[in-house]
Design an enzyme around this catalytic site. Structure first.
Site, PDB file in Angstrom:
ATOM      1  N   SER B 270      19.903  11.915  63.255  1.00 25.57           N
ATOM      2  CA  SER B 270      18.637  12.529  63.488  1.00 25.57           C
ATOM      3  C   SER B 270      19.143  14.095  63.633  1.00 25.57           C
ATOM      4  CB  SER B 270      18.207  12.060  64.959  1.00 25.57           C
ATOM      5  OG  SER B 270      17.534  13.209  65.545  1.00 25.57           O
ATOM      6  N   ARG B 309     -14.553  -2.355  26.397  1.00 26.34           N
ATOM      7  CA  ARG B 309     -13.082  -1.636  26.620  1.00 26.34           C
ATOM      8  C   ARG B 309     -13.898  -0.714  27.425  1.00 26.34           C
ATOM      9  NH1 ARG B 309     -11.290  -0.696  21.870  1.00 26.34           N
ATOM     10  NH2 ARG B 309     -10.480  -2.678  22.127  1.00 26.34           N
TER      11      ARG B 309
END
Lengths: 352, 352, 352, 352
Positions: B270, B309
């Protein structure tokens, strides 16, 4: 149509499927599980044979107090403590101690769901079969009728009604194979409080196998924290609804005024334009397809089932899976009605 | 880590999987398809044997102009017209006319994707196998170590490391079965402009079977407007990522300061709290699981593939499926790293 | 088009937007934050003025080692520990201790994102403005041209090009208002390790206000575990992409062969059917709309941000928000190109 | 708890919210719209004053035949043709011709929804206010009580109950601002058959303004094909449910056996483990948050509303929005019950 339910149910709901997810059906399946568990434990000598019989009889005859079960559900997050209390009371003191022996809520809830899904999958499979019959009837009648294939929203090349129907039929046939495989393989859930089977003692494997046989479910290790079986069913439902939405989208496109490649029976009326015949069923098929696609993604979040039992992930399943099944069932009915009244390349229409 | 890519890729990306979805890999698979198509047509006498050989050789040697292909893609929505033009130019005049004979873009794009998915599924399956080895190694070492099972976020009953590992292992094993079945069954796409095979002439069935054999794909009727094969792969990827996210969630919960039921190697630092060791890998597994769950729902919308399509539905697949594969691959790597450095019930920890 | 990126980026990607989510842009924004923080702390006397100046200068001049930052990111889950280490080294020993004073990774990452989103929102707003200019130009040219309105996929009643354009224009105008309000209100994130501001001492309110002013962000309490600001931006992006997808869907429907209510410039070529002109841009708009709709749902899961900082939820944001912004940006470009070359009710067309 | 509804409704449902989405409430709002429309047209002299009064009276008194309306809905996709027929019959011959004058189904359905959403938003806002009162009461009692802040699932630094409550309170307060702004700005829908207002004649602007005033809705141009108002409401509902799910997740984590940073009243019982007190409400909050996050993505698909009216997109709204509202309402009730019985840092607990 009940006044307290939304109007959209009369358009896109499916009361027959919904009935399998009602409190009544849930409790019935749960009691069936408790009865079979007692009988299986009785057969193995874990529970006295007399007590097992008493429990099975009581479970078969129990008319659960749904209001009380609902309160129990709200308090406990599952209906089982309240239901088991009612079942114990119905059994009398001697058998009461043997009710729900070794089991946990998840065994009852998940196995009960599987019992109901078996019927739901079979019901939907039968509907898809009926829909395929309609496709075959159309093909028998109009196979060689010319249509214009459309790719990327543009006229492509001529083909026939048979070619178009093939693209609708093949996925439905493959979904039927999937539905039947799923129905055959739905797994029993039996693992006890933490899913390791320890609460059932050393007879656990034999008990699980026998109980699975009695419930006509597949014997399987506990899947209390692995929700793949739920997601497999949801995936199948979303595929079916998606394929039917594709049919709906195709029909709506073919039924456009200028295209007129299909003519539909009925057609929705408009409150403002008397000349219109709207392809309602086709549109609702698309709605249901988009709904189930999204719900599948939502339900998939429940795979992240923390620890040995996640109330958060489990409850999410209960909120999502039933509506996916209902949408799939409704889509079958809508597609059947839509295509029953469809005529391709109608006179005065266009082949494009 | 390239400056022009987001930093999150170094945390959650998977360059090895991503490479299979690169322009280079796409074009390579497409050219492989064009070569095999020519050879299959040559073997059937549809295309002169000499031309077939020329095409196959040119395709194998072609170094496509990626900038030009990209422009073609932006213009045509698919890369095939531009790629076929390059391939024809590379073949010389005599063979040029036989390039891409009877085929349409979708044949090349979808079959090319299947060729790459085959490798991706195999790659991921291998990674899951490696992860299972690690689970077995932990089990060999710590099987009997006691842990506290947790249900509904509360301590339930004691069990063991072996019990916990079983809940992680079983779904992964079942996913491996699924991945291998999928990889074996990936279908060829060959249907021509409108998906009916007519453009390939009367030899179409033989051609399709031979081409499937050459490409090591399953011979199957065109699925140009039925995207079930895509969704089946996506479902498998989401299941895997979900199961690994469940492992990540479990580890993050077990690694909580007060619980301390597992100790992880490394742990993220951290910038503000020097004492912290964050379970980064466990958290990112959860992120990837939630991502793929959501993406599955998004991709499912593409089942509603209008007409013969749909550019809209097809393009959506290209935007979603690759990231699902990458997330699944990355999750395997993260889980392997996470569990390689994990020790359960560490000294000074808690069994709860 | 880079060989290692997917081909679909040349169709649906947006390099200009993507650049704001690159590692280079991320680091640049983060360093800008660190510089401004030091200067604000210097102005308040929390940090020696000399050190503040040194830090600001070092940050402005730092060319971060991206490979090292990437490794740090993979280890720590955030790039800040590695970046701060580089910045401290660049500052020299005296100033080093004052770098990142009181801050936590989330302050830097979230504020840095806001700085970049400000530019992205402005960029997209400018593009929508340009698109609106095109709509107005079409209206100036063709306002009264008759079209056939379509409801529920059926011809309804005649209206005009102006009427149609109004339905496209109004939502875009309202989205512009939203984008500008969002850009003006993007909040600073400054809360320290656990989001309570305590690490900045008693000058915290003054520091936050001054830093917000320096960064041209809105002064606001920490939102480290309340991700509403992220979701508000995502919602706006999805609305815009949805409205543009509606335009795309309309254009694709109007451009159908038999409808021919609009004629498009260009149009995608087909590898198999030379006569076709596919409405590629219109279709991709629909794809991007469906993508962002789904991604919004996925990102919304990150609202469930556990405790004072959730690595899982935070990382999910990083995986989703950038692609939503890129999709929105790309949709603007596609819509502009599509409509720039569109002519309504072309000669030989149909008004239906 | 009705036997024909799922058990999960007793856990996660909200009958009070659901009532606003019932057929009865829908029809009531629709009739209110028809009455106000007639009166507004009467005031402008478009409709004879006597007929307007007759219509308003008939609408107020009409008890619609819900079964017949349901059949009409299934046939027409909207309930309006059937409802208007009933209203006309109730008005008598002279006024009948003036019923629904110039209007289309969408005017009635969308405006009717807005009327009901106004009440729903107000109801939810009131519930959030009540929840905030509880948070303030806890703060009054325990503000300084120490807790351990948790970041990335690890203990970070100590803070207080007040600090924790602030992170829960601020987003709820900002959501209240949003809910009230939304409720004030809900737009009327009035556009006629194709949304251009032409069917209402030259008095259209005055009519729309007057009708909006009568319905207490915002006067606004038609949004028949721009569904931003619906998505803004859905976004607000998802934000609220997300923030409450975050509270639920926090509580579930804090209530873990080893952490014990909060003690809950009640707690769900287990059918197998008598010692357990499960944090049911906290878990269900998480479920509802994940549900609404996913539903938001699903609903966003309906932004792609083709042409001048899309039955597919519109029906999808009806399937999704009501459950989002119900989930949000239920989450408020669950959070209120959960926090009413919560005590932080209980004796014998841990501050970690």
């Amino acid at each position: 149509m009940a006044a307290e339910r939304p109007l959209v149910e009369s358009l896109a709901g499916d009361a027959e499927i919904a009935a399998h997810f009602s409190a009544a059906a849930e409790l019935s399946a749960m009691l069936h599980f408790e009865a079979a568990l007692a009988l299986a434990q009785g057969a193995l000598g874990i529970v006295p044979a007399g007590a097992a019989g008493t429990i099975a009889e009581a479970a078969a005859g129990l008319s659960a107090d749904i209001a009380a079960i609902g309160l129990g559900m709200a308090r406990d997050g599952v209906p089982i403590p309240a239901l088991v209390a009612e079942l114990r009371a119905a059994c009398g003191q001697d058998a009461a101690a043997f009710v729900h022996r070794g089991a946990t809520s998840q065994d009852v809830v998940d196995s009960g769901l599987m019992l109901r899904l078996k019927r739901v999958l079979s019901l939907i499979d039968g509907r898809v079969a009926a829909l395929l019959d309609i496709l075959r009837a159309i093909e028998a009648d109009q196979a060689g009728t010319p249509l214009m294939a459309q790719t990327r929203m543009q006229a492509a090349l001529p083909f026939t009604v048979a070619d178009k129907l093939t693209t609708w039929r093949l996925p439905l046939e493959s979904h039927r194979v999937r539905f039947r495989a799923l129905a055959t393989g739905l797994p029993i859930q039996l693992g006890g409080p933490i899913g390791d089977g320890a609460s059932f003692g050393r007879d656990y494997p034999a008990l699980r196998a026998d109980l699975a046989r009695r419930l006509d479910l597949r014997d399987a290790p506990p899947w209390h924290s692995d929700r793949t079986p739920i997601l497999d069913v949801a995936h199948a439902l979303a595929l079916l609804t998606g394929s039917l939405a594709k049919v709906g989208q195709d029909v709506a496109l073919m039924a456009q005024t200028r295209v007129h490649a299909v003519e539909l029976a009925g057609g929705g009326g408009s409150s403002a334009m008397a000349h219109k015949r709207n392809p309602i069923g086709a549109e609702v098929l698309v709605s249901l397809g988009r709904l189930n696609a999204g719900l599948l993604g939502t339900l998939s979040q429940s795979m992240i089932h923390e620890n040995e039992r996640s109330g958060a992930a489990w409850t999410l399943e209960w909120l999502v899976l039933p509506q996916m099944a209902e949408a799939a069932g409704s889509a079958c009915q809508l597609a059947t009605a839509l295509l029953s009244g469809a005529r391709f390349a109608p006179p005065g229409g266009s082949s494009q």
